[in-house]
Scaffold this active site. Structure first.
Site, PDB file in Angstrom:
ATOM      1  N   LYS A  54       0.844  -1.205   0.000  1.00 18.38           N
ATOM      2  CA  LYS A  54       0.000   0.000   0.000  1.00 18.38           C
ATOM      3  C   LYS A  54       0.875   1.250   0.000  1.00 18.38           C
ATOM      4  O   LYS A  54       0.621   2.208  -0.735  1.00 18.38           O
ATOM      5  CB  LYS A  54      -0.923  -0.017   1.231  1.00 18.38           C
ATOM      6  CG  LYS A  54      -2.022  -1.061   1.123  1.00 18.38           C
ATOM      7  CD  LYS A  54      -2.736  -1.314   2.441  1.00 18.38           C
ATOM      8  CE  LYS A  54      -3.744  -2.462   2.266  1.00 18.38           C
ATOM      9  NZ  LYS A  54      -4.332  -2.928   3.529  1.00 18.38           N
ATOM     10  N   GLN A  98      -5.097  -1.904   9.639  1.00 15.07           N
ATOM     11  CA  GLN A  98      -4.870  -3.202   8.992  1.00 15.07           C
ATOM     12  C   GLN A  98      -5.431  -4.333   9.863  1.00 15.07           C
ATOM     13  O   GLN A  98      -5.183  -4.389  11.074  1.00 15.07           O
ATOM     14  CB  GLN A  98      -3.361  -3.398   8.755  1.00 15.07           C
ATOM     15  CG  GLN A  98      -2.996  -4.644   7.983  1.00 15.07           C
ATOM     16  CD  GLN A  98      -3.483  -4.630   6.536  1.00 15.07           C
ATOM     17  OE1 GLN A  98      -3.589  -3.588   5.904  1.00 15.07           O
ATOM     18  NE2 GLN A  98      -3.810  -5.802   6.008  1.00 15.07           N
ATOM     19  N   ASP A 123     -11.478   2.103   3.914  1.00 10.81           N
ATOM     20  CA  ASP A 123     -11.847   0.683   3.819  1.00 10.81           C
ATOM     21  C   ASP A 123     -13.344   0.516   3.538  1.00 10.81           C
ATOM     22  O   ASP A 123     -13.785  -0.573   3.154  1.00 10.81           O
ATOM     23  CB  ASP A 123     -11.544  -0.032   5.145  1.00 10.81           C
ATOM     24  CG  ASP A 123     -10.253  -0.831   5.111  1.00 10.81           C
ATOM     25  OD1 ASP A 123      -9.907  -1.344   4.027  1.00 10.81           O
ATOM     26  OD2 ASP A 123      -9.610  -0.952   6.169  1.00 10.81           O
TER      27      ASP A 123
HETATM   28  N1  GUN Z   1      -6.660  -7.235   5.830  1.00  8.14           N
HETATM   29  C1  GUN Z   1      -6.937  -7.986   4.733  1.00  8.14           C
HETATM   30  N2  GUN Z   1      -7.728  -7.301   3.878  1.00  8.14           N
HETATM   31  C2  GUN Z   1      -7.945  -6.095   4.435  1.00  8.14           C
HETATM   32  C3  GUN Z   1      -8.666  -4.929   4.012  1.00  8.14           C
HETATM   33  O1  GUN Z   1      -9.288  -4.872   2.956  1.00  8.14           O
HETATM   34  N3  GUN Z   1      -8.626  -3.878   4.879  1.00  8.14           N
HETATM   35  C4  GUN Z   1      -7.978  -3.924   6.063  1.00  8.14           C
HETATM   36  N4  GUN Z   1      -8.024  -2.857   6.837  1.00  8.14           N
HETATM   37  N5  GUN Z   1      -7.289  -4.979   6.470  1.00  8.14           N
HETATM   38  C5  GUN Z   1      -7.280  -6.049   5.661  1.00  8.14           C
END
Ligand code: GUN
Length: 287
Positions: A54, A98, A123
């Site tokens: 990211k 996360q 998200d």
């Molecule tokens: N962990 C795995 N996929 C995601 C996601 O789409 N968002 C977040 N915040 N954590 C994740």
């Protein structure tokens, strides 16, 4: 005839180029660079890889990013205080915590997510954004299902009037996917672990979305000839071997179009996150 392979790389490149252009336009217009903060609690190795990806995407697209690493024994109160600080920050337009959280605070997951300002919830997990998606208002939409929808659109896959079946009812994929497809006028069914005669339902699907987290769960006999099959699963079956929820080798002989794993939907998720950060920044700065 073998299916058309929907390569995530090609679609992700388009979405990233769009996000980059919008980020530059916003900077030009307002003098402000869109900013993302990612909070990672603990040292889950898979999460560290995702967070690195990211961060790298932000750098490539001209988006400011901060990674806030908090120790595995972080308390709920400390995490909420960190979210409050980011909610108030002028440099940050998107906040992502996360997942998964360490076991000690995982039970507080809803309270933690709900603390993020809905305007910065890139998200799309906050109940305000979930509600907006359901009612058809402009929302920040969860990245993976949003990427799937945009890929279907860009690939020219007809949704209007089609039967769509989603396997999996998670808040991250299955439920938002239902609303996205419904808004495109598909007739949508969600199947899950209690569904009776699952294969009879999936065989009706013109669009089949697999998001269950079980390797090779969807077999060729479960798929209608010519259907579009979207595989959201990422299952590690050996240290260096990732497979999807779909038995790709056999299903591709029946399907009309199919996404591979790796190289499919997973690549769209980060691209859509970048778009969500830009969208959030645009709304905070100019709308
Ligand atoms: N962990 C795995 N996929 C995601 C996601 O789409 N968002 C977040 N915040 N954590 C994740």
């Amino acid at each position: 005839m073998a299916a058309r392979i929907l390569e995530g790389r090609e679609f992700a490149a388009r979405f990233r180029a769009d996000a980059k252009e919008r980020a530059a336009a916003l900077r030009e217009k307002t003098g402000v660079t869109p900013g993302l903060a990612v909070i990672i609690v603990g040292a889950d190795p898979a999460s560290k890889v995702y967070v690195r990806n990211k961060n790298k995407a932000c750098a490539e697209l001209g988006i400011y990013s901060e990674v806030i690493e908090m120790p595995g024994n972080t308390t709920k109160e400390a995490l909420l205080a960190q979210i409050d600080a980011l909610n108030a920050s002028k440099k940050i337009h998107g906040i992502l915590v996360q997942l998964p959280l360490p076991a000690a605070i995982a039970k507080d997951g809803h309270e933690i997510v709900n603390r993020i300002s809905p305007a910065k919830d890139v998200d799309g997990f906050h109940p305000v954004n979930v509600g907006r998606l359901v009612t058809g208002e402009e929302a920040l939409v969860p990245c993976t299902p949003h990427g799937c929808l945009r890929m279907l659109e860009l690939a020219g896959i007809e949704m209007d009037g089609k039967r769509a079946v989603i396997i999996g009812r998670s808040n991250i994929v299955g439920k938002p996917m239902l609303h996205l497809l419904l808004a495109r006028h598909a007739t949508v069914t969600i199947c899950h672990s209690h569904t009776k005669d699952l294969a009879a339902v999936t065989r009706e699907a013109d669009i089949l979305v697999a998001a269950i987290g079980r390797p090779h769960f969807v077999t060729a006999d479960m798929v209608k000839k010519g259907a579009t099959v979207i595989d959201v699963g990422i299952n590690r079956i050996a240290p260096k071997k990732l497979v999807g929820d779909v038995d790709f080798a056999h299903v591709k002989e029946v399907a009309g179009a199919i996404t591979p794993v790796p190289g499919g939907v997973g690549l769209l998720t980060v691209a859509m996150l970048m778009e969500n950060v830009v969208q959030a920044a645009e709304r905070q700065l100019i709308k």
